[in-house]
Design a protein around this motif. Structure first.
Motif, PDB file in Angstrom:
ATOM      1  N   HIS A 218       0.836  -1.208   0.000  1.00 18.17           N
ATOM      2  CA  HIS A 218       0.000   0.000   0.000  1.00 18.17           C
ATOM      3  C   HIS A 218       0.869   1.255   0.000  1.00 18.17           C
ATOM      4  O   HIS A 218       0.581   2.221  -0.726  1.00 18.17           O
ATOM      5  CB  HIS A 218      -0.921   0.000   1.220  1.00 18.17           C
ATOM      6  N   ALA A 222       0.772   3.979  -2.911  1.00 21.97           N
ATOM      7  CA  ALA A 222       0.447   5.379  -2.639  1.00 21.97           C
ATOM      8  C   ALA A 222       1.523   6.299  -3.209  1.00 21.97           C
ATOM      9  O   ALA A 222       1.223   7.380  -3.747  1.00 21.97           O
ATOM     10  CB  ALA A 222       0.296   5.591  -1.139  1.00 21.97           C
ATOM     11  N   LEU A 276      -6.262   3.262  -6.010  1.00 22.57           N
ATOM     12  CA  LEU A 276      -6.254   4.509  -5.228  1.00 22.57           C
ATOM     13  C   LEU A 276      -6.660   5.709  -6.109  1.00 22.57           C
ATOM     14  O   LEU A 276      -7.405   6.582  -5.652  1.00 22.57           O
ATOM     15  CB  LEU A 276      -4.861   4.751  -4.643  1.00 22.57           C
TER      16      LEU A 276
END
Length: 279
Positions: A218, A222, A276
């Motif tokens: 993650h 990001a 995302l």
């Protein structure tokens, strides 16, 4: 298999690993007869120790006589390339490449594509034979004496999905640097790339841990999403680069487990960044 479909690119959820195939003993015997019966992992380990000399040999080729690409219709059977004097502190003696790969995507029907430029990569036959199970037997190069002012490299045309992706694999076969391979694919946090060069853990173990740790994936996703400005088109371009590397690895028969983990990690990061960006 579940797929995510976009107007520009169809993305599989995972990039499947082909069934393992051992390297070609015929190709290996042609490149280095003395290694014909040696296990592949031992050969690759030995080549890593010789990598500085081989890279020095490639760097010794005069760039003015080694074009980065040649049109298919003008491709010679061999290239004779003058040698530059090694710089101070260079490994001695350098190990000069034995062949030149001329890489382009498979030719299609149009005459323009049939004469597309072939990307030129000087290589050592034993490096290819030790890493690529599907590489053909390379023709024997002319003997080069240590006092020679040039080397003659037989040219081997090779159709691969992506010459650009091959450049990453070409570097990896000589350096085995996972950090460089990942950095060539995606914008990665500097701290993560530095962790791959740590002396406390092997690069392979760092990549494997990241691949199996959702929080790390993650964080990397990001970072990629932010570095791409959340632009889905930019992220799809990154996905395309990763997929091209996968296609070349399959076409060459490259089965290095650490490199496959790095490829899987890059794919997970791209998909995570796209999720995302879509939120």
């Amino acid at each position: 298999m579940t797929r995510t479909t976009t107007p520009a690119l169809q993305l599989p959820r995972t990039l499947s690993r082909p069934q393992f195939t051992d390297i070609s003993r015929d190709a290996l015997a042609a490149a280095a007869p003395e290694l014909a019966a040696v296990p592949a992992e031992f050969i690759r380990h030995g080549l890593r120790a010789k990598s500085p000399q081989m890279q020095a040999g490639i760097a010794a080729l005069a760039p003015s006589h080694l074009p980065p690409s040649i049109p298919r219709s003008h491709l010679p059977q061999a290239l004779t390339v003058p040698l530059r004097a090694p710089p101070p502190g260079a490994p001695a003696p350098p190990s000069y490449p034995t062949h030149a790969l001329a890489i382009a995507p498979p030719a299609k029907s149009s005459s323009g594509e049939r004469d597309a430029p072939q990307a030129i990569f000087p290589v050592h036959a034993v490096v290819l034979a030790a890493h690529c199970a599907k590489i053909p037997r390379l023709p024997s190069p002319p003997r080069t004496h240590s006092a020679s002012a040039s080397v003659t490299l037989p040219v081997l045309p090779l159709a691969l999905p992506s010459p650009q992706a091959y450049s990453i694999l070409h570097a990896f076969m000589y350096t085995h640097r996972l950090d460089a391979a990942l950095a060539s694919l995606l914008p990665m946090p500097p701290a993560f790339l530095e962790s791959l060069c740590s002396t406390s853990q092997t690069p392979a173990s760092v990549v494997a841990a990241a691949l199996n740790t959702p929080a790390v994936r993650h964080t990397l996703a990001a970072h990629l999403c932010a570095s791409s400005g959340g632009n889905l088109s930019a992220l799809m371009a990154h996905a395309g680069h990763v997929k091209e590397l996968w296609q070349d690895m399959v076409a060459l028969g490259m089965y290095d487990l650490a490199l496959w983990d790095a490829l899987d990690l890059a794919w997970e990061v791209v998909l995570g960044a796209m999720n995302l960006a879509a939120q």
